[in-house]
Design an enzyme around this catalytic site. Sequence first.
Site, short mmCIF file in Angstrom:
data_model
loop_
_atom_site.label_atom_id
_atom_site.label_comp_id
_atom_site.label_asym_id
_atom_site.label_seq_id
_atom_site.Cartn_x
_atom_site.Cartn_y
_atom_site.Cartn_z
CE1 TYR A 68 -3.56 -2.53 0.39
CE2 TYR A 68 -4.65 -0.57 1.24
CZ TYR A 68 -4.72 -1.85 0.74
OH TYR A 68 -5.94 -2.45 0.60
CG ASP A 72 -8.10 -4.66 1.60
OD1 ASP A 72 -9.02 -4.18 2.26
OD2 ASP A 72 -8.06 -4.63 0.35
CE LYS A 122 1.42 -17.75 -3.22
NZ LYS A 122 0.45 -18.86 -3.30
CG ASP A 159 -13.73 -6.94 2.51
OD1 ASP A 159 -13.40 -6.22 3.48
OD2 ASP A 159 -14.23 -6.48 1.46
CG ASP A 177 -2.57 -20.20 -1.91
OD1 ASP A 177 -1.98 -20.21 -0.80
OD2 ASP A 177 -2.16 -20.82 -2.91
C1 IPM Z 1 -10.30 -1.21 4.14
C2 IPM Z 1 -10.60 -0.56 2.83
C3 IPM Z 1 -9.47 0.37 2.48
C4 IPM Z 1 -8.24 -0.47 2.33
C5 IPM Z 1 -9.69 1.24 1.23
C6 IPM Z 1 -10.98 2.02 1.31
C7 IPM Z 1 -8.53 2.15 0.96
O1 IPM Z 1 -10.83 -1.52 1.85
O2 IPM Z 1 -10.15 -0.47 5.14
O3 IPM Z 1 -10.22 -2.43 4.20
O4 IPM Z 1 -7.98 -1.04 1.26
O5 IPM Z 1 -7.49 -0.56 3.31
MG MG Z 2 -10.89 -3.52 2.61
#
Ligand code: IPM
Ligand code: MG
Length: 359
Positions: free
Chosen positions: A139, A246, A190, A250, A222
């Site tokens: 990032y 990240d 990885k 999710d 993975d």
């Molecule tokens: C998160 C989001 C952010 C990230 C974006 C909005 C920049 O997806 O906080 O997980 O990728 O970190």
């Molecule tokens: Mg995210």
Amino acid sequence: MKIAILPGDGIGVEIMAEAVKVIECLNSDFSLNAEMENGLVGGAGYDAHGHPLPQETLSLVKEADAIMLGAVGGYKWESLDIAVRPEKGLLGLRSELELFSNLRPAILYPQLADASSLKPEVVSGLDIMIVRELTGGIYFGQPRGIRTLEDGQRQGYNTLVYSESEVERIGRNAFDIAMKRDRRLCSVDKANVLEVTEMWREVMIEVSKDYPDVELSHMYVDNAAMQLVRAPKQFDVMVTTNMFGDILSDCAAMLTGSIGMLPSASLDANGKGMYEPIHGSAPDIAGENKANPLATILSVAMMLRYTFDNADMAKRIEDAVGSVLDQGLRTIDITSDGMTEIGTAEMGDAVVAAMRAVK
Ligand code: IPM
Ligand code: MG
């Protein structure tokens, strides 16, 4: 104590109003002494000051003890140059405040077991903590950009880089957290392909020598993605890089049925933190009183626990959320047959009422 309130964009504004109600209730009824001050970030910052992290906001958050953030982004700003897009406001807050440790719990509320897309027996009792490195890795790595090659075509490039000290500090953090839980830590990398994560693994093993009571394991990313949907209860604490975290967070969030329920904390080395729901700004439902404010309200609980060291107040909020769910009250994202569907503001009111019910 001073809390910077940054609602941001989209539903951020509505859900933050409910979190503020909760903090006001703690102030008036439970003698919390929190001062709140609002700031603009994301698209709202860009619209007012031409930048997603305006100077005023930066000064405000630097002075504050903790920051509550709603969400940033929306259709309106998608075509802006990447340097001033709302997301840059969020990334700027993380790096300016050195919030390197991102805690993303994935907890399944028993009342919401039906909302998960996985079978109840696979997810019931789920309680995972993902510790994501937040200020390094791909990032922020340099060099980065899009350049034109000699043959005239463009080439995009980013750099995945970690120094040992960055890995060590997130590692220690994750081990400390594991010590307070089930004492199992899975480091996700990885290492079969990327040298940087081969080193990551070596550093984790080194750090583990100071934590003999924690069982450390390693998993390729993975496989970790697969295991999260196959048998998620095998995990207690997971620690990983910025980008892997990240993606995996999710995935883990969705195991619980709704991303609308999950809070997060981003901490610096001294416990100062920024607290925000995991979900985004949901521009499609913004302003309709439909958004679920519970992730933001639960973020207030995390703030009390991690920055203000007040586990009692944190628990009061968490218990109030449980009580509201027990009453059958649901926002649209978590509703099901036989439940009472309510709006954002009503949900916030219900939580405040439940906090007051047990004095
Ligand atoms: C998160 C989001 C952010 C990230 C974006 C909005 C920049 O997806 O906080 O997980 O990728 O970190
Ligand atoms: Mg995210």
